[in-house]
Design a protein around this motif. Structure first.
Motif, mmCIF file in Angstrom:
data_model
loop_
_atom_site.group_PDB
_atom_site.id
_atom_site.type_symbol
_atom_site.label_atom_id
_atom_site.label_comp_id
_atom_site.label_asym_id
_atom_site.label_seq_id
_atom_site.Cartn_x
_atom_site.Cartn_y
_atom_site.Cartn_z
ATOM 1 N N LEU A 123 -42.999 -17.927 -38.821
ATOM 2 C CA LEU A 123 -44.214 -18.465 -39.423
ATOM 3 C C LEU A 123 -45.232 -17.350 -39.669
ATOM 4 N N THR A 124 -45.374 -16.457 -38.702
ATOM 5 C CA THR A 124 -46.292 -15.321 -38.848
ATOM 6 C C THR A 124 -45.878 -14.444 -40.026
ATOM 7 N N PHE A 125 -44.574 -14.171 -40.104
ATOM 8 C CA PHE A 125 -44.064 -13.331 -41.186
ATOM 9 C C PHE A 125 -44.293 -13.983 -42.541
ATOM 10 N N LEU A 126 -43.978 -15.276 -42.641
ATOM 11 C CA LEU A 126 -44.106 -15.978 -43.914
ATOM 12 C C LEU A 126 -45.560 -16.055 -44.379
ATOM 13 N N LEU A 127 -46.473 -16.319 -43.443
ATOM 14 C CA LEU A 127 -47.880 -16.430 -43.812
ATOM 15 C C LEU A 127 -48.443 -15.083 -44.278
ATOM 16 N N THR A 128 -48.159 -14.029 -43.517
ATOM 17 C CA THR A 128 -48.654 -12.703 -43.895
ATOM 18 C C THR A 128 -48.014 -12.244 -45.201
ATOM 19 N N PRO A 163 -47.669 -9.149 -37.139
ATOM 20 C CA PRO A 163 -46.332 -9.319 -36.549
ATOM 21 C C PRO A 163 -45.939 -8.255 -35.522
ATOM 22 N N PRO A 164 -46.146 -6.938 -35.797
ATOM 23 C CA PRO A 164 -45.760 -5.949 -34.779
ATOM 24 C C PRO A 164 -46.527 -6.091 -33.468
ATOM 25 N N LEU A 165 -47.730 -6.674 -33.535
ATOM 26 C CA LEU A 165 -48.537 -6.865 -32.329
ATOM 27 C C LEU A 165 -48.190 -8.166 -31.610
ATOM 28 N N MET A 166 -48.011 -9.228 -32.385
ATOM 29 C CA MET A 166 -47.791 -10.549 -31.801
ATOM 30 C C MET A 166 -46.367 -10.764 -31.287
ATOM 31 N N ASN A 167 -45.375 -10.306 -32.052
ATOM 32 C CA ASN A 167 -43.988 -10.635 -31.727
ATOM 33 C C ASN A 167 -43.551 -10.225 -30.322
ATOM 34 N N PRO A 168 -43.755 -8.960 -29.914
ATOM 35 C CA PRO A 168 -43.335 -8.596 -28.546
ATOM 36 C C PRO A 168 -44.115 -9.335 -27.467
ATOM 37 N N LEU A 169 -45.386 -9.662 -27.755
ATOM 38 C CA LEU A 169 -46.174 -10.427 -26.775
ATOM 39 C C LEU A 169 -45.622 -11.848 -26.641
ATOM 40 N N ASN A 177 -49.857 -11.637 -48.913
ATOM 41 C CA ASN A 177 -49.674 -10.347 -49.581
ATOM 42 C C ASN A 177 -49.201 -10.538 -51.014
ATOM 43 N N VAL A 178 -48.225 -11.441 -51.204
ATOM 44 C CA VAL A 178 -47.690 -11.700 -52.547
ATOM 45 C C VAL A 178 -48.767 -12.313 -53.448
ATOM 46 N N LEU A 179 -49.571 -13.229 -52.892
ATOM 47 C CA LEU A 179 -50.628 -13.862 -53.678
ATOM 48 C C LEU A 179 -51.649 -12.839 -54.157
ATOM 49 N N ILE A 180 -52.049 -11.956 -53.253
ATOM 50 C CA ILE A 180 -53.008 -10.910 -53.627
ATOM 51 C C ILE A 180 -52.396 -9.996 -54.678
ATOM 52 N N MET A 181 -51.094 -9.700 -54.517
ATOM 53 C CA MET A 181 -50.410 -8.831 -55.471
ATOM 54 C C MET A 181 -50.369 -9.471 -56.857
ATOM 55 N N ARG A 182 -50.112 -10.786 -56.896
ATOM 56 C CA ARG A 182 -50.008 -11.482 -58.173
ATOM 57 C C ARG A 182 -51.382 -11.699 -58.818
#
Length: 309
Positions: A245-250, A281-287, A254-259
């Motif tokens: 979910l974190t990956f998809l939202l981020t 994601p790199p901060l949240m996932n291991p936690l 990103n894609v929306l801003i790009m478009r």
């Protein structure tokens, strides 16, 4: 040789909005990067050192954290340097390398999540076959697939970009992203190949996402009627779902801003959205995995208890 750009240096003009807060951003970014290094390395070392954690699920988690270190290494050191520099520049080759690292990191994250969902499907839906299906050999193949395939696919994308003739050295971002480089092409007609390759990559990883969603739909249906499977699902699958979910939202932001890339949006907002998948994601996932997966949490608590004695 006519198709090869003569530009050898890019100027990252996305930093113009940060002039008044450079030192504050530097210390916040440095602290964030240090925490990312600490939590990811802690999970990696814990899994490597504890033989009880040498199971497919934990080995895949280890590759997940290693990928986070790989992706963030392509962004944070250069970003920290730029915050303290009077001029934010990056070489042409360095820009392509940074774009390759960031994009392959994002795609590898989704590939690893897909392999993790397959692992959980086999563990919960086919428990008697788990050790034969998720053998050491197959695990190595899946782990290599998760890293090598995104790297090669995105390398092809970067290669097509490197053949474009560019007419401007200014990238309106704080890091190099492939689509911004493509927009600098002198002849838009030459970017058709880039668009085709980019769309193929989007389709491939959309299928990854669909596979993950279908896997978890099947897992939920399987676990509904079993208390044991429900407990196993809550223990081992919930962290995966949060990561997904974190990956998809981020990624979606990103894609929306790009478009959209509207001039009405503040540059600071566009900068944050363009790098949030290198922060959250790199901060949240291991936690999440460290707190939720009992074996890892217990092992870390044992280590901390020994150090305090």
């Amino acid at each position: 040789m006519d198709n090869i750009s003569q530009i050898r240096t890019f100027f990252l003009s996305g930093f113009n909005e940060t002039n008044n807060h450079r030192f504050t951003l530097f210390f916040l970014t440095l602290m964030c990067y240090c925490v990312i290094l600490l939590v990811n390395i802690s999970v990696i070392v814990t899994i490597i050192m504890d033989k009880n954690l040498h199971e497919p699920m934990y080995i895949l988690l280890c590759t997940f954290c290693m990928n986070a270190l790989y992706g963030t290494a392509g962004f944070y050191p250069k970003f920290l340097w730029d915050l303290l520099s009077p001029v934010q520049v990056i070489s042409y080759s360095g820009c392509l390398i940074q774009a390759q690292v960031i994009y392959s990191f994002a795609c590898a994250d989704l590939s690893i999540l897909a392999v993790m969902s397959y692992d959980r499907y086999v563990a919960i839906c086919r428990p008697l076959e788990y050790h034969s299906v998720m053998s050491k050999q197959k695990l190595i193949i899946l782990a290599c697939f998760s890293w090598i395939t995104p790297f090669c696919i995105n390398a092809l994308n970067i290669f097509t970009t490197s053949r474009l003739k560019l007419c401007s050295p200014y990238i309106v971002r704080i890091c190099c992203v492939n689509w911004m480089i493509v927009r600098l092409a002198c002849f838009p007609a030459e970017t058709a190949v880039n668009s085709i390759v980019a769309n193929i990559i989007v389709i491939i990883y959309t299928f990854h996402g669909v596979f993950i969603v279908l896997s978890y739909i099947y897992l939920v249906k399987t676990c509904v009627n079993s208390i044991e499977n429900r407990a196993k699902f809550m223990q081992t699958c919930v962290p995966h779902l949060i990561s997904l979910l974190t990956f998809l939202l981020t990624g979606l932001f990103n894609v929306l801003i790009m478009r959209i890339d509207s001039e009405d949006l503040p540059q600071t907002f566009k900068n944050f959205v363009s790098i949030e998948y290198l922060v959250i994601p790199p901060l949240m996932n291991p936690l999440i995995y460290g707190f939720k997966l009992t074996k890892i949490r217990n092992r870390i608590l044992v280590v901390l208890a020994l150090k305090t004695k």
